[in-house]
Design a protein around this motif. Structure first.
Motif, mmCIF file in Angstrom:
data_model
loop_
_atom_site.group_PDB
_atom_site.id
_atom_site.type_symbol
_atom_site.label_atom_id
_atom_site.label_comp_id
_atom_site.label_asym_id
_atom_site.label_seq_id
_atom_site.Cartn_x
_atom_site.Cartn_y
_atom_site.Cartn_z
ATOM 1 N N TYR A 128 0.839 -1.206 0.000
ATOM 2 C CA TYR A 128 0.000 0.000 0.000
ATOM 3 C C TYR A 128 0.871 1.251 0.000
ATOM 4 C CZ TYR A 128 -3.249 3.650 1.392
ATOM 5 O OH TYR A 128 -3.977 4.814 1.431
ATOM 6 N N ALA A 132 0.718 3.949 -2.920
ATOM 7 C CA ALA A 132 0.216 5.296 -2.630
ATOM 8 C C ALA A 132 1.292 6.353 -2.859
ATOM 9 C CB ALA A 132 -0.291 5.359 -1.187
ATOM 10 N N GLY A 137 -0.646 9.540 -3.462
ATOM 11 C CA GLY A 137 -1.846 9.430 -2.638
ATOM 12 C C GLY A 137 -1.539 9.532 -1.153
ATOM 13 N N SER A 138 -2.587 9.424 -0.351
ATOM 14 C CA SER A 138 -2.458 9.515 1.101
ATOM 15 C C SER A 138 -1.940 8.201 1.677
ATOM 16 C CB SER A 138 -3.824 9.846 1.724
ATOM 17 O OG SER A 138 -3.772 9.720 3.132
ATOM 18 N N GLY A 141 -4.101 5.175 4.824
ATOM 19 C CA GLY A 141 -4.763 3.864 4.777
ATOM 20 C C GLY A 141 -3.822 2.685 4.759
ATOM 21 N N TRP A 142 -2.577 2.866 5.202
ATOM 22 C CA TRP A 142 -1.583 1.780 5.135
ATOM 23 C C TRP A 142 -2.035 0.523 5.885
ATOM 24 C CZ3 TRP A 142 0.414 -0.226 9.613
ATOM 25 C CH2 TRP A 142 0.244 0.543 10.775
ATOM 26 N N GLU A 307 -4.787 5.293 -3.438
ATOM 27 C CA GLU A 307 -5.203 4.740 -2.145
ATOM 28 C C GLU A 307 -5.986 3.439 -2.318
ATOM 29 O OE1 GLU A 307 -5.017 9.243 -1.769
ATOM 30 O OE2 GLU A 307 -5.900 7.802 -3.172
ATOM 31 N N VAL A 379 -12.622 3.584 -0.246
ATOM 32 C CA VAL A 379 -11.783 2.569 0.389
ATOM 33 C C VAL A 379 -12.612 1.322 0.711
ATOM 34 C CG1 VAL A 379 -10.503 2.026 2.498
ATOM 35 C CG2 VAL A 379 -10.032 4.135 1.267
#
Length: 476
Positions: A128, A132, A137-138, A141-142, A307, A379
């Motif tokens: 992830y 990302a 991306g952000s 959300g890892w 993400e 998500v």
């Protein structure tokens, strides 16, 4: 001289008590998993039919509860913080049992599922993060693709009818227990923004009272249930996710038996609460969390936004490679070796199955992007998509091996002496062999009797046939 050390067989045959526990636990989880599937489909239908979508939003965001206690929550919030506390309570009992009586009690046996679970969480998080970062991306959300949903995975097994051997099922269950433990730690450490120390102190005092009552052998649900609710309320108001209260209480229960006890209190309570968790709490959470708007554009976004693509790749590729790689490394650099009955393809199939992340992944997705409704919905769609792909991949892999699994399961279940215990667990018991000798002698006597009857019938037929021939040869 000491006897040579033999390699420990990974995925070897379980002991009979462990096998019975796993069978009972997975039976309940499988039924709950089917209900979870139904609830997820119902949520998607409810949220995507134009005439019903508004009512889904209205019900999900309907607030109720005592505002003075800080518990005026929406229905979806009650499901995530309240009902999932029951799920994590059961997870706490499972973890405690594994630590005192299960595979995690022996450090050598625990190494395999622990390393596999750690790699199965670290690699998806890494996948992830790389995805990302590469897409700008952000990184919030890892942790979303790090969780495995055991109920959903077993529901897939129930649907495709795979007779997975008990050793692989036990590995999947233990893996999920360790996975839940680390997911709990992630929620507690990374998703606690601020703390209300007064409420947290009250929760700690409540847990201390709970522990003291257990040690004094005080009995009665009417004592523990109200106290548990108070602890949950204080934990929620402390700023720490309320499900941590369920885990803490579950870990306190005694999970070893004393003299004269058939089951420990932890096992007894787990047996009572597990159906409530698997059959009601988790499906209701799914009903109010899985209802995301699905369209061609939304599904396209899943594979184009960094993400959401990171979540999908983390679940499908990260989970599979992480768990398989962790298992292989453990077998490669320790004395553990794969059971003679299994192949590495079987481990790979189970690793792919563990890529089904649903309940905890949805929860972490809500926490990671709290306040961003659009990203939270995207998500969730990514979690559903990744879980579906992982389920389809695992189905294909397991179907290829299904015939062999069926033969292994039949061998595990065979009970020719009708003792109620599978024969493979009685091979060292002289009484078993005496029972089998008596059964075989009875069968041999029956076959001898039938042989004698058939011989007499055949001789009688020959005499009749011969007599008719003689009569025909006489002169008229």
């Amino acid at each position: 001289m000491t006897a040579p050390r033999t390699p420990r067989k990974a995925f070897g045959r379980l002991s009979l008590p462990e096998r019975n526990y796993v069978a009972e636990a997975l039976r309940t989880e499988t039924v709950g998993g089917v209900l979870l599937l139904i609830a997820a489909v119902a949520a998607l239908v409810w949220a995507n039919i134009p005439a019903l979508s508004d009512s889904y939003e209205s019900v999900s965001h309907f607030h109720f509860g005592p505002e003075a206690l800080g518990l005026d929550l929406s229905v979806a919030h009650w499901a995530a913080d309240g009902l999932l506390a029951i799920f994590f309570f059961v997870a706490g009992i499972e973890l405690k049992r594994e630590l005192v009586a299960g595979d995690l009690k022996d450090p050598k046996a625990a190494a395999l599922p622990v390393v596999a679970a750690l790699c199965g969480m670290a690699v998806p998080a890494l996948v992830y993060t790389v995805t990302a970062t590469a897409g700008g991306g952000s990184l919030a959300g890892w942790a979303v693709p790090t969780a495995t949903d055991i109920a959903f995975a077993l529901a897939v097994l129930a649907v495709i009818g795979t007779s997975l051997p008990s050793a692989l099922r036990a590995f999947l269950l233990t893996l999920a227990v360790v996975d839940d433990l680390f997911a709990i730690l992630i929620i507690a450490v990374f998703f606690t923004d601020s703390l209300n120390f007064a409420a947290l102190g009250g929760a700690v005092v409540g847990l201390a009272v709970f522990w003291l009552l257990l040690r004094k052998d005080v009995r009665g649900w009417y004592v523990y249930v109200p106290l548990g609710l108070v602890i949950w309320g204080l934990m929620y108001n402390s700023g720490i996710h309320a499900t941590i209260a369920g885990v803490a209480i579950g870990l306190m229960l005694r999970c070893h038996t004393r003299e004269g006890e058939q089951h420990s209190p932890g096992q007894h309570i787990e047996h009572l609460v597990r159906p409530l968790s698997a059959g009601l709490a988790v499906p209701l959470f799914a009903l109010f969390s899985a209802g995301v708007a699905i369209s061609g554009g939304a599904l396209g976004d899943v594979f184009t936004k960094p993400e959401t693509l990171g979540v999908v790749l983390g679940l499908v590729a990260g989970k599979t490679l992480g768990i398989f790689g962790g298992t292989w490394l453990t077998a490669r650099f320790t004395r553990a070796s794969l059971s003679d009955e299994l192949e590495w393809a079987d481990v790979f199939a189970v690793a792919a199955l563990a890529g089904i992340g649903f309940t905890v992944s949805l929860l972490i997705g809500e926490l990671a992007f709290e306040g961003d409704t659009a990203m939270t919905g995207q998500v969730k769609a990514a979690v559903l998509t990744g879980s579906l792909i992982a389920a389809l991949l695992a189905t294909v892999l397991l179907k290829v091996r299904n015939a062999k699994y069926r033969r292994m399961t039949e061998a595990e279940e065979r009970d020719e002496d009708l003792s109620g215990i599978p024969d493979i667990y009685e091979e060292d018991d002289p009484a078993y062999h005496l029972r089998m000798a008596a059964i075989l002698e009875k069968k041999a006597a029956e076959h001898r009797r039938l042989a004698q009857e058939k011989t007499q019938e055949r001789h009688g037929l020959a005499e009749v046939t011969g007599g008719a021939g003689d009569e025909g040869d006489r002169p008229a």
